[in-house]
Each structure stands twice: as C-alpha cells, then as structure tokens.
Design a protein around this motif. Sequence first.
Motif, PDB file in Angstrom:
ATOM      1  N   ASP A  44       0.884  -1.388   0.002  1.00 35.07           N
ATOM      2  CA  ASP A  44       0.136   0.087  -0.048  1.00 35.07           C
ATOM      3  C   ASP A  44       0.793   1.402  -0.094  1.00 35.07           C
ATOM      4  N   LYS A 109       0.315   6.496   7.189  1.00 37.14           N
ATOM      5  CA  LYS A 109       1.071   5.114   7.768  1.00 37.14           C
ATOM      6  C   LYS A 109       2.075   4.507   6.792  1.00 37.14           C
ATOM      7  N   GLY A 110       3.208   4.129   7.307  1.00 36.70           N
ATOM      8  CA  GLY A 110       4.002   3.209   6.777  1.00 36.70           C
ATOM      9  C   GLY A 110       4.420   3.367   5.102  1.00 36.70           C
ATOM     10  N   THR A 117       4.252   4.584  12.327  1.00 38.56           N
ATOM     11  CA  THR A 117       2.929   4.227  12.262  1.00 38.56           C
ATOM     12  C   THR A 117       2.385   4.548  13.790  1.00 38.56           C
ATOM     13  N   PHE A 119      -0.846   5.962  15.874  1.00 37.86           N
ATOM     14  CA  PHE A 119      -2.447   5.810  15.761  1.00 37.86           C
ATOM     15  C   PHE A 119      -3.440   7.096  15.191  1.00 37.86           C
ATOM     16  N   ILE A 122      -3.507   6.428  11.516  1.00 34.02           N
ATOM     17  CA  ILE A 122      -4.572   5.160  10.911  1.00 34.02           C
ATOM     18  C   ILE A 122      -5.550   5.494  10.272  1.00 34.02           C
ATOM     19  N   GLN A 123      -6.408   6.493  11.068  1.00 36.32           N
ATOM     20  CA  GLN A 123      -7.711   7.052  10.273  1.00 36.32           C
ATOM     21  C   GLN A 123      -7.316   7.687   9.113  1.00 36.32           C
ATOM     22  N   THR A 125      -4.863   6.973   7.027  1.00 35.32           N
ATOM     23  CA  THR A 125      -4.540   6.063   5.985  1.00 35.32           C
ATOM     24  C   THR A 125      -5.795   5.493   5.507  1.00 35.32           C
ATOM     25  N   LEU A 126      -6.766   5.081   6.342  1.00 37.57           N
ATOM     26  CA  LEU A 126      -8.294   4.440   5.971  1.00 37.57           C
ATOM     27  C   LEU A 126      -8.914   5.264   5.125  1.00 37.57           C
ATOM     28  N   ASN A 129      -7.204   5.639   1.791  1.00 41.16           N
ATOM     29  CA  ASN A 129      -7.559   4.254   1.104  1.00 41.16           C
ATOM     30  C   ASN A 129      -8.975   4.340   0.604  1.00 41.16           C
ATOM     31  N   ASN A 130     -10.082   4.983   1.015  1.00 43.50           N
ATOM     32  CA  ASN A 130     -11.431   4.785   0.494  1.00 43.50           C
ATOM     33  C   ASN A 130     -11.336   6.125  -0.612  1.00 43.50           C
TER      34      ASN A 130
ATOM     35  N   ASN B  52      -7.714  -1.877   6.633  1.00 43.21           N
ATOM     36  CA  ASN B  52      -6.750  -2.009   5.541  1.00 43.21           C
ATOM     37  C   ASN B  52      -5.646  -2.873   5.898  1.00 43.21           C
ATOM     38  N   GLY B  54      -2.792  -3.561   4.721  1.00 44.08           N
ATOM     39  CA  GLY B  54      -1.315  -3.225   4.611  1.00 44.08           C
ATOM     40  C   GLY B  54      -0.341  -3.973   3.749  1.00 44.08           C
ATOM     41  N   GLN B  55       0.731  -4.323   4.135  1.00 42.49           N
ATOM     42  CA  GLN B  55       1.570  -5.021   3.396  1.00 42.49           C
ATOM     43  C   GLN B  55       1.543  -6.573   3.635  1.00 42.49           C
ATOM     44  N   ASP B  67       1.139  -4.586   9.546  1.00 41.59           N
ATOM     45  CA  ASP B  67       0.419  -3.413   9.958  1.00 41.59           C
ATOM     46  C   ASP B  67      -0.743  -3.240   9.324  1.00 41.59           C
ATOM     47  N   ILE B  69      -4.618  -2.277   9.786  1.00 37.04           N
ATOM     48  CA  ILE B  69      -5.161  -1.354  10.601  1.00 37.04           C
ATOM     49  C   ILE B  69      -6.558  -1.680  10.303  1.00 37.04           C
ATOM     50  N   THR B  71     -10.660  -0.029  12.029  1.00 37.75           N
ATOM     51  CA  THR B  71     -11.286   0.795  13.134  1.00 37.75           C
ATOM     52  C   THR B  71     -12.791   0.296  13.260  1.00 37.75           C
ATOM     53  N   LEU B  87      -9.482   1.338  17.626  1.00 35.74           N
ATOM     54  CA  LEU B  87      -8.394   1.262  16.675  1.00 35.74           C
ATOM     55  C   LEU B  87      -7.294   0.306  16.793  1.00 35.74           C
TER      56      LEU B  87
END
Lengths: 233, 172
Positions: A44, A109-110, A117, A119, A122-123, A125-126, A129-130, B52, B54-55, B67, B69, B71, B87
Amino acid sequence: MTKKPSKYIAPIGLILSGFGLLVSTLHGFGGFSTQAFGSYVITDYVSKPQMVFLIFVGLGLVLSGVGYVNQVKGQSIQMKNPNFILLLYLATSLVFFATAIFGLTSQLKGTDFWEGTTFERIQSTLFFNNLSLTCFLALGTMQVISSIIFFKPKMLEQHQLSNIARNLTLASGILLIIKTIIDYPLIKESIFIFSYMLKIPFPNTIIGITAPLIYLSAQITSSTILLYTKNPQ
Amino acid sequence: MPKKAVVMMTLFLLILVEIAIAVPKTKPPKPDKPRKEITFTESASLGLGNINLGQQMIDAGILYVQDAISTGTISSGDSPISGFEILTSLSGALDLSTYLGSYDGKWIIIGQSGGFEGSIVGEVAVATISGKFVGQGTGDFEDHKIKGTFEGSVNNFQIEITIQATISYTEK
C-alpha cells in the motif's frame, strides 16, 4: 465575428489525464507494484509523485470538459446539453484533487516519506484508502457515461475512429469499476489468497495496470477524433 | 579539665541524644488505598471499509501481514468503554494450509475525554479470532489499567468480537 474555439484544449486535457493516471499507477497509486508480477505481494505504497500526477489527472479532466464543450457548442443538435459532460468531468476532477491534497497534507502510515505508524495516522490512512477507491470508481463511472454521450455530436459520431474510441472508453470504464470492486478491503485479500492457491498471477495487479493503459488508449483515440474533426464555424 | 567545661560537654551530649531520639529512623508506610475493579463484557465490530490490511506477502504457504489497521466501535452498553471508538494495528502470520495463525500489535480505544491504549496478542483459526490484551488509561482514565480477553468471528466481511475485560483503578 465569432471567436474560433481552440481544437487543442480538449485533446491536451484527455491525454494529460491518461498519462497522469498511468504514471501515478506506475508509482504505486491504487496498490500497483511491479514486484507483484514475480511474487505474491500486496503493497500500500504511497508517495508524493503519485499525488502530483493525480493533480495532473484532475487538471486534464478540467481541460477536457472545458475544451469539449467549446468544441461541440453549436454543433450538438443531437446532444441537448453538452454542459453535462463538463459537469461530469469537473465532478470527477474534484475527487482527484481532493485525494491528492489529502495525500499531500495528511500524515499517512508506513510509506516512504511519511515514516512510522501512529494511531493518529491510522484514520488518515483508512480515509486515503477510501478516497483512492473513490477516484477509480468516479473515473470508471465517468468513462461509462462518456461512452454513451461523448460521441453523440454528429461531427464526432461520423469520424471513422468513433466506434473504436467509444468501445475503448466503455472498456476502460468497466475495467476501472471492476478494479474498484476487487480492490475493496478483504475482497482484495480473498482474491490474493485464491490466486496463490490456484497458482495464477494476482488479478488485481494485472487489472491495476491494464485499466490505466486502456484509459490512456481511449483518451488518445478520443483526442485524435477531436483534433481531426472540422471545427464548428 | 575545668568543671564548667565538663558541664557544657555533658549538656551538649544530652542535646545530641534528644535529637537522635526525636528523629524517627524510618517513616511508617502509608496505607495503600484499595484498588477498585470493574469487570464487564462488551462487543465490538470492525467493519468492511474500515480495514486496510497493509503490506502482505505469501512465502512458502505462509501469509505474512504487516501493519494491518482497522477501526470500529464498541457497542453501546453500560460499561465504562461503551460507545468508544476502537483502533488496532496488527502484524501476524497465517499458515494457508491449516488456516492457523498468530498476531500481535497495538490498540487504542477513544472516548470523549479519554480512553485506553495497550498491546494485544492473539491467534487466528480459520474464520475465528481470539486473544488477550493489556493497557492503561489516558485522559480521564489516567491511572486506570485494563486487561482482558476477546474472541470473535469474521462473517460477511464483518469482524464481530466479544470482549471480557477488567478495569482496575484507585479511588481518589
């Protein structure tokens, strides 16, 4: 005396968006990785160049819409409202601009330049993604609708490449929609595991690169038609 | 030695002895305030679109995930963490021939004015997951500790888990 509309705006826009999507994909946008051709890998990866080329896609779409409307205005007896194409292209470009701006301003993230990474990331990244999936879905939908109405004006319909361009536009739209579906979280991972079990290449990688290539071909063919069509006087 | 000097020396020694007696050798330990505990059961769902993975890489029949992730939300019950957002960030491996695997990672649950964060370790077996977790409070939950176990399953791309946890804290 009426001002002659430029023939070049729409073709430049179409080709810019086609190349923008392809180059961004080659940089990893949409989870594409050349490594996945040789082994079973999902990444990703997100990078700044991806975002820059997404802006080019957006700009290309704006130019395409504006140029198209200028070119077909007055000739579109068969097309009641050419501004619909403009609205369609502008709406799609907004999704690309939003994704690029979010990607450039948020910590994700990453990735290669957003390290670590946490927290807080995290949101983001999500959400990113969307947004990426929305880009492909919006572009795919735009292409399917374009294949129906883009070539309606007689001057475009009568061109010898018209059928090829229409089919390529439709094919790219369908492929982009399929890509959105198979890249959905968990569906993507299920396909990934099945492809490993069946010892076949990971389909998402193949569609991931085929869709932008067909999209670029459609844009090149459409821009050729727009370039070699008599301008309305 | 003059008599006056002897008296002075004696007085001085007496004062030293008084001081030594007056200063206690060690302070008596303060009595510990009793820690309170709340034990509860909650459920949480981590849904499609909020995940997600991740890798990922498959090597020699083992799926490695790094990783991943996700929620979700903790259902609205009457526990101290009801309605909180959850999370997780997990890494693990799954044997594709047996569908057995393990994972570890970090988690956080966030409420309006505080939450908890900690570590997690668990196992995967086909479409079920289980594990245990520990963590400590933040914000309004400062000085609180949480530990517990959970188990759940994956149905229609939705992960549903049941959490059994204990929160311990010192009453102020």
